[in-house]
Structure formats: structure tokens, C-alpha cells
Write an enzyme that holds these catalytic residues in place. Sequence first.
Site, mmCIF file in Angstrom:
data_model
loop_
_atom_site.group_PDB
_atom_site.id
_atom_site.type_symbol
_atom_site.label_atom_id
_atom_site.label_comp_id
_atom_site.label_asym_id
_atom_site.label_seq_id
_atom_site.Cartn_x
_atom_site.Cartn_y
_atom_site.Cartn_z
ATOM 1 C CB SER A 11 -0.951 0.000 1.197
ATOM 2 O OG SER A 11 -1.890 -1.047 1.083
ATOM 3 C CB VAL A 12 4.432 2.148 0.233
ATOM 4 C CG1 VAL A 12 4.635 1.904 1.717
ATOM 5 C CG2 VAL A 12 4.954 0.967 -0.589
#
Length: 554
Positions: free
Chosen positions: A276-277
Site C-alpha cells: 500500500s505504499v
Amino acid sequence: MSLAPFADKKSMSLSDINEAAVSEGRIRIRISLILFLSMIAIVLVRLAEVALLSPDDHRRDQPQELVQYRADITDRHGRLLATTLSSYSLYAEPARIWNPDETAAALVSIRPDLNLSKVTQQLASDRAFVWIDRGLSPKEKQAIFELGHSGLGFRREPRRAYPNAPLAAHLVGWTDIDLVGAAGVERAFDDRLTADRAPEMALALDSRVQFAIAEELQKSVDQFSALSAAAVLLDIHSGEIISMVSLPDFNSNDYGAALPEARFNHAAMSTYDLGSVFKPLTMAMALEDGLTSRDEVFDVHKPYKVRNKFIRDDHPSDTPLTLDYVLSESSNRGTAMIAQRIGAERQQHYLRELGLLSRVSYGLNESAKPQIQDNWGEMATVTISYGHGLAVTPLALVTAIGAMLNDGVYVEPTVVKRDATRPPETHRVFSSAISQDLADMMRLTVVEGTGKKANIPGFGVMGKTGTAEKPSNGGYDQTRLVTSFVAAFPHSSPRYALIITLDEPKGLPETYGYATAGWNAAPTAGAVIERIGPMLPGARDIPKTAARPVKALR
């Protein structure tokens, strides 16, 4: 010579005899002189032949002095990272060795790493001379000299030394025994370092910061039993890499003893699905293209299906969320909805501009290509939007996030300290307004969302967690995770970007068995920022008043 003149001495006068003796003496002197000059000529010719005509044939087996200059390497503040010292190499002339067994045993007693059998064979050989060992210290050289064994000799030669090893070992690299650069800065800048009278080379790295990050990262590796870890700290204005850490590490002074895994630079060479970065980048793409707004509401509380696959959230919301909270609560569903609007073509365009579809150019050879899907269709577009299906290095990701927060301008990263008179390569990716929007959204993620454990007072930390399952047998293994936290600070004027990546951390009782990024990578980033923040110029936050975002329209 005939003795005829003396055949009948009785018939000769005294004067005749004396004249004959003088004549004979002169002849002998002339002959001796001719022979002497001939011998001198032969010696001179031979010396000339040895010196001029066939040097390789006559010198190849003789110990020659190795003279090679190599400039020092320092950090950005002039602290020494690599230098050249004198050492000694040991050789032997076997024909002069009286007792090979005794001499070999004596040498091994001083240099235990030597192989006794091999040294004995070398000393008993019929060669003119043999090399026995290299890299002797002055103390070891003196100890061998004091043995008093004939047939042993020394050659003084330069040796590369790394005073702070293993500090920044992967970045600085090392040279081989002949002082040829073999990895890292030593390899990439070999010509520059060996140029005549080359000045010392200053890196962008800060030794103090490097030490602090390495120590905090090692604590996390030990605490969570991770296989490996990586961290990169980037000055997003200049592109300077202030720190790059890869664990496990090694001692550059003894690189030959290090395991291949320890010598591998995970920060720049390991590619991961980072999870999710990637989401902040997806939000920036959609905002830049006018495909959404921060107050749009997404029905993430309802099941969402793309083709034949349901998109799931690890921590589903029971209400709709605005864009800010889609990011702060890390909703895959909301991100997937946005990615479908962007489409594969525009997504690839932005990822290419952010350097995520090619090797990162940062000055060193150690830079891995991303792993890109062959079929980049709708499903790939969706999964890549939240960090699955495109494997990149931690260095590549932190550089991309840094560009997004650097007023939207990509700056080519570098391991070398920037020359103020030579600006870096740059290009704009996002507008200033979008850059500010994402700074605010990532700040909210740390204050209220999944990155709370990285919220260090005084530094206005922005960030995003990322947890990804590792690929396995054509799918993903839910028991093997890569966790990351990408941070930036200060919020009031973003200058530094940091990424922490842990490979297969384990859940603990104190994390309630969870091994996700919010429980390990995020607190590690917080601990790092707390230590290094006071060392960095411009790292303190100057809070500014901003409207609090609305979570959702109910």
C-alpha cells in the site's frame, strides 16, 4: 707463445735478453687488456638485453614494487570512509630455504589463516620465488623478519582500509587485493578515484545518520526475526542519498569472508511487491488528471468486484469514505475504484515519469530492474494501484514518493555530494497543488490512520504503511510478508523521505500476532526519525493551520 728468443741464451747479449722480455710483457698486457675489455663488453650487452630487450622474460618472476594511488572517500562532512594504507606481501626464494617444513610451520604460527601443507609445498618447489601471503601488518612483518629464516622477503604495497566498516559497506563497496574497485562507490568511480592527484571524494552520506538508522533497523530485525531489511533516507530537494542501509551487512576489510547474502544490497537490488505504499501515488495520479477530488465519497463499505475477483480490505470500513480516508485507512477497494478511472496507459505514464519502470540511476552499478507484468490489463492496473503486481526496489519507491512531495518534481538521486554549481537532473510529474494535497493526506495517515506508530512530535511526519504477501507458486503466500513504511518530514516543508522495509517479519505477543507494517515497519520508522531528526537541517516542523478533512458523508 714461442720461446725461441731464449733458445740459446748463451749466444745472446744481456741487452738482447732484456729487450725480448720487455717485448713479451707488452704482448701479454695487450692480450689481457683485450680479454678484460671483451668481458666488460659482454656484460654490458647482456645488461642492456635484460634491461631493454626482454623485460617481461627476465622480470616476470621477480617481486616488483606496486605503486598505485587511490583517493580517499569521505562522508558529506569529511569523515573518512575509505583510505589507502601500506601493508606488506611475503615472498620466498625456495632455493635458499634450508628446511621447508620448519619454515612453513613458523609462518603459520604467525599467520594462522595460511594452509600449512600448501606453504610447505611452495617452499619446497624448484621455482625461483613464490608469493606466500599478502596484506601483512607491520607487526606481522616484523615477527616474520625476526624468525631469521633465509629465503624470505617482503614487498611493501598499498592496501585499502575502511575505518568504520561495516558502516555503509554496501554503499562504499570495496576493492580487490590489487586495489581495483569491485563494488559500490569503489567500483562505479574507479577511474575517478585512481586519477593522478585525484582529490578525496565526498559522498552525500552522513555517517552519524547512517549509524543511527543501521542500529534501529538491526533492533527491528532482531525483534521481529526478519530475514533481511533495508532503509533509504533521501533529501528530496537535492536527490542526495543521506543514508542507505542493507541488513545483514559485512566488514569491507574482510569482504571475502562475508556470505553472498550479506554482500547483497537489498535497498537497491532486491525487488518487492511493496503493497500500500503505492497508494499515495495512485491518489496523486487521479487528482492530477482531475478524475477525483478530496471530498469525493467512495462506497468502500460495500463488496467491490473487478472482473471475477472481489477486492478485499484488511480492515473494512462500515461507512463510505472520502479520498483522504481511503488513503489513511488503506482501503484497497477505494484505491481500485480510482485505478479503474486512471487506466493502464496513464498509470504507466506516471510510473515511468516517477522512475518505477526502469533501473534507478543513482551513480552505482548495483541497481535492479523492476519486475513488470507482461499483460498489463485492467486487473493489473487495479492491483498495481495498491502495490501488488509490480516489484520495485525500496530505493525506487522512496525516490518516487520523494518526487511527489517535492512540489511534484522528480530529482535524480545520487550517492555523491552535490556540487552547488551543478544542479541535478529534474522533471515535473505533478503540480504544486497536488503535491500539497498528498502531503496533507499522508500527514492524516500518520495522525489518525495506519501510520500512528510513526508519529514523532516535532517533525510533522507524513507516511504510509505497506504490507504485501510474497509471490509463491503463481499466487501469494499469506504467511510470508514484506512490510514497509514510507515516511516524509517535516509536513510544513517536506525535505526528507525515508523508507523502511522488513522481509518476512514475525508476529509477536505484543503485536497480538500481527506481522503487518503498522506493527513493525511504522514504529521502526518512528524510532529512526526520533534519532536522526535532530541531526538533520530543516527537519523540524513548523505547524500550520489546515482545515480538518471530512471522513465521510453519511
